[in-house]
Design an enzyme around this catalytic site. Structure first.
Site, PDB file in Angstrom:
ATOM      1  N   GLY A   1       5.645   0.696   5.760  1.00  0.00           N
ATOM      2  CA  GLY A   1       7.308  -0.145   5.430  1.00  0.00           C
ATOM      3  C   GLY A   1       6.860   0.370   4.200  1.00  0.00           C
ATOM      4  O   GLY A   1       7.990  -0.044   3.310  1.00  0.00           O
ATOM      5  N   CYS A   2       5.508   0.310   2.789  1.00  0.00           N
ATOM      6  CA  CYS A   2       5.893   0.823   2.103  1.00  0.00           C
ATOM      7  C   CYS A   2       7.078   1.858   1.242  1.00  0.00           C
ATOM      8  O   CYS A   2       7.578   1.854   0.526  1.00  0.00           O
ATOM      9  CB  CYS A   2       4.867   0.696   1.070  1.00  0.00           C
ATOM     10  N   THR A   3       6.758   2.871   2.593  1.00  0.00           N
ATOM     11  CA  THR A   3       7.387   4.284   2.652  1.00  0.00           C
ATOM     12  C   THR A   3       7.989   3.604   2.234  1.00  0.00           C
ATOM     13  O   THR A   3       9.783   4.592   1.769  1.00  0.00           O
ATOM     14  CB  THR A   3       6.540   5.345   3.866  1.00  0.00           C
TER      15      THR A   3
ATOM     16  N   ALA B   1      10.234   2.173  -0.390  1.00  0.00           N
ATOM     17  CA  ALA B   1      10.477   3.409  -1.550  1.00  0.00           C
ATOM     18  C   ALA B   1      11.507   4.263  -1.624  1.00  0.00           C
ATOM     19  O   ALA B   1      12.114   4.475  -2.377  1.00  0.00           O
ATOM     20  CB  ALA B   1       9.067   3.918  -1.647  1.00  0.00           C
TER      21      ALA B   1
ATOM     22  N   LYS C   1       0.862  -1.541  -0.003  1.00  0.00           N
ATOM     23  CA  LYS C   1       0.337   0.067  -0.424  1.00  0.00           C
ATOM     24  C   LYS C   1       0.653   1.580   0.687  1.00  0.00           C
ATOM     25  O   LYS C   1       1.402   1.314   0.856  1.00  0.00           O
ATOM     26  CB  LYS C   1      -1.325  -0.142   1.015  1.00  0.00           C
TER      27      LYS C   1
END
Length: 149
Positions: free
Chosen positions: A44-46, A49, A39
């Site tokens: 975690g995704c930030t 990325a 998401k």
């Protein structure tokens, strides 16, 4: 369906944040980091990325094209890219076509509750379109090191 190293990476066609349609075969002759993440704008995704962003030059030097993919909308991807100054494109896969091709839409469990979601997985695809490596235990804060090891 589970993919294995040495197999041909499944061809797909999908839209990126700009609304433009891309195909995996557009990148023939280049090495591709195709990373599936759950998401936009979650911790975690930030972290993942931003790790790829901060080490983007090293990835480019090694000959990689980076493509992130989640089930978020193009608009969500645009905001995520702007907010985090991401130098690479994000693929929008709301109908999960690409997730299903790569086997990354899986049953997950949190607090005893089962639900369907994205398995955070990265596929390293070589210049000929073959899967060179599959990283299933992604370390979000040191993901580039896992790719370039």
């Amino acid at each position: 369906m589970s993919l294995e190293v040495g197999q041909k990476a499944p061809e797909f066609e999908a839209k990126i944040e700009t609304g433009e349609t891309i195909k995996l075969s557009d990148y023939k002759g280049k090495k591709v980091v195709l990373y599936f993440y759950p998401k936009d704008n979650t911790p975690g995704c930030t972290a993942e990325a931003c790790n790829l962003r901060d080490n983007y030059d090293a990835l480019l030097k090694a000959g990689y094209v980076v493509l992130g993919i989640s089930s978020d909308s193009e608009k969500s991807h645009q905001k995520f890219i702007e907010k985090q100054s991401l130098p690479f494109s994000l693929i929008s896969d709301p109908d999960l076509t690409v997730h299903n091709l790569y086997g990354t839409w899986v049953e997950k469990q949190m607090y005893g509750r089962k639900y369907m979601g994205t398995a955070r997985t990265t596929f390293i695809i070589d210049e000929k379109g073959m899967i060179e490596e599959i990283i299933e235990k992604v370390k979000t804060k040191e993901h580039t090191a896992q790719i370039l090891k």
